[in-house]
Design a protein around this motif. Structure first.
Motif, short mmCIF file in Angstrom:
data_model
loop_
_atom_site.label_atom_id
_atom_site.label_comp_id
_atom_site.label_asym_id
_atom_site.label_seq_id
_atom_site.Cartn_x
_atom_site.Cartn_y
_atom_site.Cartn_z
N VAL A 165 -2.57 21.22 -76.13
CA VAL A 165 -2.86 20.57 -77.41
C VAL A 165 -1.56 20.18 -78.11
CG1 VAL A 165 -3.71 20.97 -79.75
CG2 VAL A 165 -5.13 21.59 -77.79
N LEU A 179 -8.28 17.21 -81.33
CA LEU A 179 -7.43 18.24 -80.71
C LEU A 179 -7.48 19.54 -81.50
CD1 LEU A 179 -4.35 16.06 -79.69
CD2 LEU A 179 -6.07 17.09 -78.17
N LEU A 183 -8.78 23.13 -80.12
CA LEU A 183 -8.04 24.39 -80.27
C LEU A 183 -8.90 25.45 -80.94
CD1 LEU A 183 -5.30 25.73 -79.80
CD2 LEU A 183 -4.58 24.90 -82.05
#
Length: 228
Positions: A165, A179, A183
């Motif tokens: 990421v 992203l 995560l």
């Protein structure tokens, strides 16, 4: 009261814990499939099932507390009830994390599930939960130790996601929101594995009387995260 009814009551409470774990694992496995399929109807069912899990968790805790008050168990029986109460709480939290995964569904492209191997993480976390409950039923320290070892593998996967990421975010055309959502999902799965490991620690306590959670890498990791 004879020993037989007391032990039967403990067996009933243990069975209640196993049934709760089945619902939790079911929601865990469905969560990522729901994100992949972008299935809002299934997401609703997962949230509904989580409400049932919450109610079952409260009911089981109340039954355990009533047993403690009325029977005043000692030695192994007391250890079993205390262990059930603690595992019950961890299972409820795993259920909440499955809902958190589903809540990220509108923010994430299903293709990211493959890019970050989330389904592999999810199935391993589910396997850890199942094995930790099997270890409880069997009072199997070796199986509980195996669950703790699997937690290290999940940690490695989570760190890999974090690095990927971070690298992708450097691209000017990256979708930062997606992203960040990816995560977050990785973190939820990693926390599920942590709770499975905590259950395994309670099983070790049940089987041996030894408190190991403050000696584990998972505990050290938790302490370190609270400092940051």
């Amino acid at each position: 009261m004879s020993l037989r009814p007391v032990h039967e009551k403990i067996n009933d409470l243990s069975e209640g814990l196993v049934q709760l774990s089945d619902k939790v694992v079911g929601n865990l496995v469905k969560a990522l499939q729901t994100v992949r399929n972008q299935d809002e109807q299934e997401a609703h069912q997962i949230r509904k099932s989580d409400h049932e899990i919450d109610c079952a968790e409260v009911d089981l805790e109340e039954r355990c507390l009533a047993f403690l008050a009325l029977q005043q168990p000692v030695a192994g029986d007391l250890r079993t009830i205390v262990t059930i109460i603690k595992i019950n709480d961890d299972l409820e939290r795993i259920g909440d994390l499955a809902v958190h995964v589903v809540d990220r569904m509108p923010e994430i492209n299903p293709a990211l599930l493959d890019m970050f191997a989330f389904e592999r993480m999810g199935f391993q976390a589910a396997d850890m939960v199942k094995k930790s409950i099997d270890a409880f039923v069997l009072k199997d320290k070796v199986l509980a130790d195996n669950v703790c070892a699997l937690d290290e593998e999940i940690d490695v996967m989570h760190r890999a996601v974090f690095k990927k990421v971070a690298a992708l975010m450097k691209s000017p055309d990256s979708d930062v929101d997606q992203l960040i959502a990816a995560l977050s999902i990785s973190r939820y799965l990693e926390r599920m594995a942590d709770h499975a490991s905590r259950i395994a620690h309670e099983v070790i306590f049940l089987a041996t009387g030894e408190i190991v959670r403050h000696k584990s890498k998972a505990y050290e990791k938790l302490v370190e995260s609270l400092k940051n």
